[in-house]
Each structure stands twice: as C-alpha cells, then as structure tokens.
Design a protein around this motif. Sequence first.
Motif, PDB file in Angstrom:
ATOM      1  N   ALA A 147       3.394   7.988   4.426  1.00  0.00           N
ATOM      2  CA  ALA A 147       2.843   6.948   3.584  1.00  0.00           C
ATOM      3  C   ALA A 147       2.205   5.896   4.338  1.00  0.00           C
ATOM      4  O   ALA A 147       1.215   5.236   4.044  1.00  0.00           O
ATOM      5  CB  ALA A 147       3.901   6.272   2.497  1.00  0.00           C
ATOM      6  N   GLU A 148       2.937   5.473   5.406  1.00  0.00           N
ATOM      7  CA  GLU A 148       2.538   4.360   6.432  1.00  0.00           C
ATOM      8  C   GLU A 148       1.451   4.753   7.101  1.00  0.00           C
ATOM      9  O   GLU A 148       0.425   4.032   7.358  1.00  0.00           O
ATOM     10  CB  GLU A 148       3.837   3.923   7.316  1.00  0.00           C
ATOM     11  N   TYR A 159      -6.284   3.789   5.488  1.00  0.00           N
ATOM     12  CA  TYR A 159      -6.882   3.303   4.427  1.00  0.00           C
ATOM     13  C   TYR A 159      -7.382   2.076   4.572  1.00  0.00           C
ATOM     14  O   TYR A 159      -8.279   1.397   4.328  1.00  0.00           O
ATOM     15  CB  TYR A 159      -6.220   3.571   3.037  1.00  0.00           C
ATOM     16  N   ASN A 167      -4.403   5.209  -1.384  1.00  0.00           N
ATOM     17  CA  ASN A 167      -3.179   5.760  -0.816  1.00  0.00           C
ATOM     18  C   ASN A 167      -2.392   6.654  -1.932  1.00  0.00           C
ATOM     19  O   ASN A 167      -1.424   7.293  -1.388  1.00  0.00           O
ATOM     20  CB  ASN A 167      -2.193   4.855  -0.051  1.00  0.00           C
ATOM     21  N   PRO A 209       3.172   5.246  -3.440  1.00  0.00           N
ATOM     22  CA  PRO A 209       3.408   6.743  -2.928  1.00  0.00           C
ATOM     23  C   PRO A 209       4.649   7.035  -2.553  1.00  0.00           C
ATOM     24  O   PRO A 209       5.082   8.382  -2.950  1.00  0.00           O
ATOM     25  CB  PRO A 209       2.284   6.615  -1.635  1.00  0.00           C
ATOM     26  N   HIS A 229      -4.177   8.951  -3.106  1.00  0.00           N
ATOM     27  CA  HIS A 229      -5.065  10.018  -3.026  1.00  0.00           C
ATOM     28  C   HIS A 229      -5.362  10.688  -4.153  1.00  0.00           C
ATOM     29  O   HIS A 229      -5.257  11.713  -4.676  1.00  0.00           O
ATOM     30  CB  HIS A 229      -4.126  11.163  -2.484  1.00  0.00           C
ATOM     31  N   ARG A 260      -4.635   0.317  -1.638  1.00  0.00           N
ATOM     32  CA  ARG A 260      -3.110   0.894  -2.377  1.00  0.00           C
ATOM     33  C   ARG A 260      -3.529   1.962  -3.459  1.00  0.00           C
ATOM     34  O   ARG A 260      -2.871   3.044  -3.350  1.00  0.00           O
ATOM     35  CB  ARG A 260      -2.653  -0.343  -3.247  1.00  0.00           C
ATOM     36  N   ASP A 293      -0.847   7.040   6.336  1.00  0.00           N
ATOM     37  CA  ASP A 293      -2.123   7.143   5.560  1.00  0.00           C
ATOM     38  C   ASP A 293      -2.460   5.666   5.239  1.00  0.00           C
ATOM     39  O   ASP A 293      -3.651   5.378   4.985  1.00  0.00           O
ATOM     40  CB  ASP A 293      -1.816   7.889   4.388  1.00  0.00           C
ATOM     41  N   GLY A 294      -1.600   4.743   4.898  1.00  0.00           N
ATOM     42  CA  GLY A 294      -1.760   3.579   4.330  1.00  0.00           C
ATOM     43  C   GLY A 294      -2.563   2.634   5.484  1.00  0.00           C
ATOM     44  O   GLY A 294      -3.372   1.975   5.327  1.00  0.00           O
ATOM     45  N   VAL A 328       0.743  -1.256  -0.032  1.00  0.00           N
ATOM     46  CA  VAL A 328       0.092  -0.109   0.127  1.00  0.00           C
ATOM     47  C   VAL A 328       0.776   1.414  -0.123  1.00  0.00           C
ATOM     48  O   VAL A 328       0.419   2.403  -0.492  1.00  0.00           O
ATOM     49  CB  VAL A 328      -1.012  -0.159   1.133  1.00  0.00           C
ATOM     50  N   THR A 329       2.189   1.154   0.307  1.00  0.00           N
ATOM     51  CA  THR A 329       2.884   2.495   0.683  1.00  0.00           C
ATOM     52  C   THR A 329       4.051   2.611  -0.464  1.00  0.00           C
ATOM     53  O   THR A 329       4.503   3.712  -0.694  1.00  0.00           O
ATOM     54  CB  THR A 329       3.831   2.281   1.812  1.00  0.00           C
TER      55      THR A 329
END
Length: 240
Positions: free
Chosen positions: A113-114, A120, A152, A102, A154, A149, A116-117, A98-99
Amino acid sequence: AISVKDIRKNFGTVEALRGVSLEVDEGQKVVVIGPSGSGKSVLIRCINGLETPDSGSITVEGMDLSDRHVNSRALARDVAMVFQSYNLYPHKTVLENVTLAPIKVLKVPREQAERDGRAYLDRVGLSDKVDKYPDQLSGGQQQRVAIARALNMHPKIMLLDEPTSALDPEMVQEVLDVIKSLAETSMTIVMVTHEMGLAREAADTVVFMENGLIVDQGTPHYLFDETDNARVKSFLSKIL
Ligand code: ATP
Ligand code: MG
C-alpha cells in the motif's frame, strides 16, 4: 460499467431524481452538468451506494445495488469517489491518508500500500509531501492527495463531484491537470463539474440534468455546439 435504470429519489417533498437512466460503458468518461439542485450529486451518490433510490435499479460492475447480498466492501473495491471537500484525516500524514483504506478495507499489505501510495502521490506531483499533514498543504495539494487516495484503491470506476469547486482559483489548474491525466487511462469516470474546458477535453459523453431529469446528452461537440435544446443553451450561456 454502470447501468442506471429509471431511478427516482425523493427527500420529503423534494423530487431529487424523477426517473434517471444512464449507461456508462467500461472505460467511458461521462461528465454531468446542470444547474444547482438538479440532482447531479444525488445521482453520483446513488451510484456509490451512499443513497438508495426509492425505485429503479443500479448495476455497478455487475453488482445490483438493491441486492442485499452485494456488500459495501465489494462496491468499495471497485468504486472510488472524490468530493468537493477533500475530507483528509487531519491527524494522519499524507502517506497515511493514502494507505489507510487499502490496508483496512482491501487488506493490502502495508508495504505494498505504501509503495503504490508513493507512486500515486508522485503521479499527482506530491512526492515531496508524503510526510506532511493535511494542514501543511494548500487546497489544491490536499485535493490531489484525495485523488491519490482514491487511486490507491485501484478502482475500476472513479466518481468525482465538483472536485475543483472548493479551490481558490489559482489552485484549480493543478487539479484539472491531474484529472485530465486520469481521463487518459482506461478507468471508467463519472464526474460532475462546472469546468466546461475539462468537460470538452475529457468527456466522451456530456449529460445535462435539470429538475431531477437527464434532459439532453451527447458528445461534447454535440452538447456545447450543436444541440437545439433551449435549456442547455440557456445554462451554457450563463456559465461560459
Ligand atoms: P449543486 O450543483 O448545487 O451541487 P446538485 O445538482 O448536485 O446541485 P443535488 O445535491 O443532487 O443537486 O440535490 C438535488 C435536490 O435534492 C436538491 O433540491 C437538494 O436540496 C435535495 N437534496 C439532496 N440531498 C438531500 C438530503 N440529504 N436531504 C434532503 N434533500 C436533499
Ligand atoms: Mg452537487
């Protein structure tokens, strides 16, 4: 927003798109339906820059995709895509899956990123799976990771191509629920699906394609209940 103007796309002798125009406003939810081979995936792939139309033009968030100066990184910043097969990296954990983009593509700091990941993943109901590997998850869970993913990044625009069609029936609902929740956000969404319940609930506009053309379009109520188009009625009678 997306503006597709009279695009054509041939593969050898196959006319996949024969002059398709589609306007999608900021925040609008468009569902594309139609028989197999009608050009739905090719249309989505053209909007994502994965295919280049032979003629016609596409503008995405003000970027003319035929302009050589529009770089793919700028497009990747605004448009995320979820496919039928989730294509997760098998040797990366859920959180890493997922990160990765980004961090690499958008240059988001790892910590952010982590954070936000994780948020989500929580939103798609997978906060307990962050450290698992894809093969430790069910198909529905993997598809939800793929959606997290995409989120993330955005994106302003989310493109989905039959996100539930590779799933075992018992996994479909959990993914439909996530997609329905996306439809309540301000994101612009273009989605191909055979899930007519989802189309009815989530779409502002339903577009019917056949043979490389948009044959009919309108609100779900119009397309499912009111249209006189014989091709649409025949298609719907077969799948409903
Ligand atoms: P389905 O519901 O089965 O996914 P679809 O509406 O998404 O169908 P497309 O994948 O858009 O259909 O394909 C439209 C036509 O273009 C088909 O005849 C297909 O075989 C052809 N086509 C698509 N991609 C390619 C390609 N890369 N090379 C050759 N032909 C292609
Ligand atoms: Mg397809």
